[in-house]
Design an enzyme around this catalytic site. Structure first.
Site, short mmCIF file in Angstrom:
data_model
loop_
_atom_site.label_atom_id
_atom_site.label_comp_id
_atom_site.label_asym_id
_atom_site.label_seq_id
_atom_site.Cartn_x
_atom_site.Cartn_y
_atom_site.Cartn_z
N HIS A 23 -32.41 89.61 -38.96
CA HIS A 23 -32.99 90.93 -39.16
C HIS A 23 -33.63 91.04 -40.54
O HIS A 23 -33.33 90.25 -41.44
CB HIS A 23 -31.92 92.01 -38.99
CG HIS A 23 -31.43 92.14 -37.58
ND1 HIS A 23 -30.52 93.09 -37.18
CD2 HIS A 23 -31.75 91.45 -36.45
CE1 HIS A 23 -30.28 92.98 -35.88
NE2 HIS A 23 -31.01 91.99 -35.42
N GLU A 78 -33.30 93.19 -42.99
CA GLU A 78 -32.41 93.48 -44.11
C GLU A 78 -31.70 92.20 -44.58
O GLU A 78 -31.57 91.95 -45.78
CB GLU A 78 -31.36 94.53 -43.70
CG GLU A 78 -31.96 95.87 -43.30
CD GLU A 78 -32.23 96.00 -41.81
OE1 GLU A 78 -32.10 97.12 -41.29
OE2 GLU A 78 -32.60 94.97 -41.17
N CYS A 115 -29.12 98.28 -38.26
CA CYS A 115 -28.17 98.18 -37.15
C CYS A 115 -26.74 98.26 -37.67
O CYS A 115 -26.46 97.94 -38.83
CB CYS A 115 -28.40 96.89 -36.36
SG CYS A 115 -27.84 95.39 -37.20
N CYS A 140 -26.12 94.99 -39.98
CA CYS A 140 -26.82 95.04 -41.27
C CYS A 140 -26.11 95.99 -42.23
O CYS A 140 -26.17 95.80 -43.46
CB CYS A 140 -28.27 95.48 -41.07
SG CYS A 140 -29.27 94.21 -40.28
#
Length: 368
Positions: free
Chosen positions: A59, A61, A84, A93
């Site tokens: 992801h 992040e 998330c 995250c």
């Protein structure tokens, strides 16, 4: 903590704009996950950026945190979509944000996913992280239009495209190309940004297309080829058949004989049986739902007259590109004429003119 009176500065806008551009660069390339952009700032200095990985992971992040060479304590994170907060194929995250002692998180809009929506705000707030949302909300909501459509409807976001001559012909015998090379580049860009491309076997047999992206260095991002072929009448000498395998090509059929089915399976092609509607056409809604379940999120249709007509009549295109050439083609030879301008004007609220600044073709984008 965030309130309804959150104020954002010009610098906040600048950093979120950068995050949005990072997300845009990966649009269509992140599989079933949304494309997200992330920026980390410390003492008003940009220290790291990240975006969703190709295929959807890692992801944004996680990538931004991994890319930083500085301690992240007391930093500020800008992210286009709510982080998330649940375990999937990767940890949440929110965990990595908290672990790295990031002091403030600004995200633009809530995720539409029920597993995430609104929950990250509460989790991060409970961890004493300053959290705000709503920055560049309108622009970023527009960007996630296709992702929201996917989540709400369990169907791919569908883009239509067709090319016409000045006198509205979409086909003229012995004419290979209607539009110019500059329009072709836009077509290949659309192929790059869509994970799947659908045509009928009739178009395949007439044009013998490659259906790949031929922009420099982007061939690896060519879409999966989806062919509608009720009786499996695709020519085995065609480029698509010769280069097909279970990963890059799906054929939908209904009434093919056993020998044809065996021949296509022997080639390694993915075959999906699907019912026809009352007009003896494939039910496109059923096709789209099956494609969604197979991982398709952004579908481009470069259809011929019948396929385009069918999708327009049923209002299945989320957006539609109409390419119009200044060429006038002959009607004294075998030809096909596009007659669905009324459907376009009735189906779509807005239209935009696209200028290549080089070619003479007229390109119009219709959107709902």
């Amino acid at each position: 903590m965030s309130t309804k009176k959150d104020k954002f500065t010009k610098k906040d806008n600048k950093y979120m704009s950068l995050a949005l551009n990072l997300a845009k660069a990966r649009h269509g390339l992140t599989g079933t996950n949304p494309s997200v952009g992330c920026v980390i700032v410390k003492n008003d200095k940009l220290i790291s950026i990240g975006q969703t990985g190709i295929g959807g992971r890692p992801h944004a992040e996680f990538n931004a945190i991994k890319n930083s060479y500085e301690n992240l304590k007391n930093t500020k994170m800008y992210v286009t979509l709510e982080p998330c907060n649940h375990y999937g194929k990767t940890p949440p995250c929110t965990n990595i944000i908290t672990k790295n002692k990031i002091a403030e998180v600004i995200y633009s809009i809530d995720d539409i996913d029920k597993k995430v929506r609104g929950k990250s705000f509460k989790i991060l707030k409970k961890k004493k992280i300053n959290i705000k949302k709503g920055l560049l909300k309108k622009e970023i909501k527009n960007f996630y239009e296709s992702y929201f459509f996917n989540k709400k409807n369990k169907m791919p976001y569908v883009t239509g495209k067709i090319a016409l001559s000045k006198n509205n012909l979409i086909y003229c015998k012995n004419v290979k190309r209607i539009t110019d090379v500059h329009s072709d580049k836009i077509t290949h860009f659309l192929r790059y940004k869509n994970d799947s491309l659908l045509i009928s076997y009739k178009t395949l047999n007439i044009d013998n297309p490659k259906l790949n992206c031929r922009l420099s260095s982007l061939g690896n991002f060519s879409p999966k080829r989806i062919i509608l072929d009720n009786k499996l009448r695709t020519k085995t000498s065609s480029y698509i058949f010769k280069t097909s395998n279970k990963i890059n090509t799906i054929f939908f059929y209904s009434n093919a004989d056993k020998e044809k089915i065996l021949l296509f399976k022997k080639k390694g092609i993915t075959l999906v049986k699907s019912k026809l509607d009352n007009n003896n056409n494939f039910d496109l809604k059923i096709i789209f739902k099956k494609l969604f379940n197979m991982g398709c999120r952004n579908l481009l249709i470069e259809g011929g007259n019948e396929l385009t007509k069918n999708a327009l009549k049923k209002k299945l295109f989320n957006q539609f590109y109409l390419f119009k050439s200044p060429k006038i083609l002959s009607k004294f030879v075998e030809h096909k004429e596009f007659k669905h301008f009324k459907d376009l004007s009735e189906n779509y609220k807005t239209k935009y003119k696209i200028n290549t600044n080089i070619g003479k073709d007229l390109i119009t984008l219709y959107k709902k």
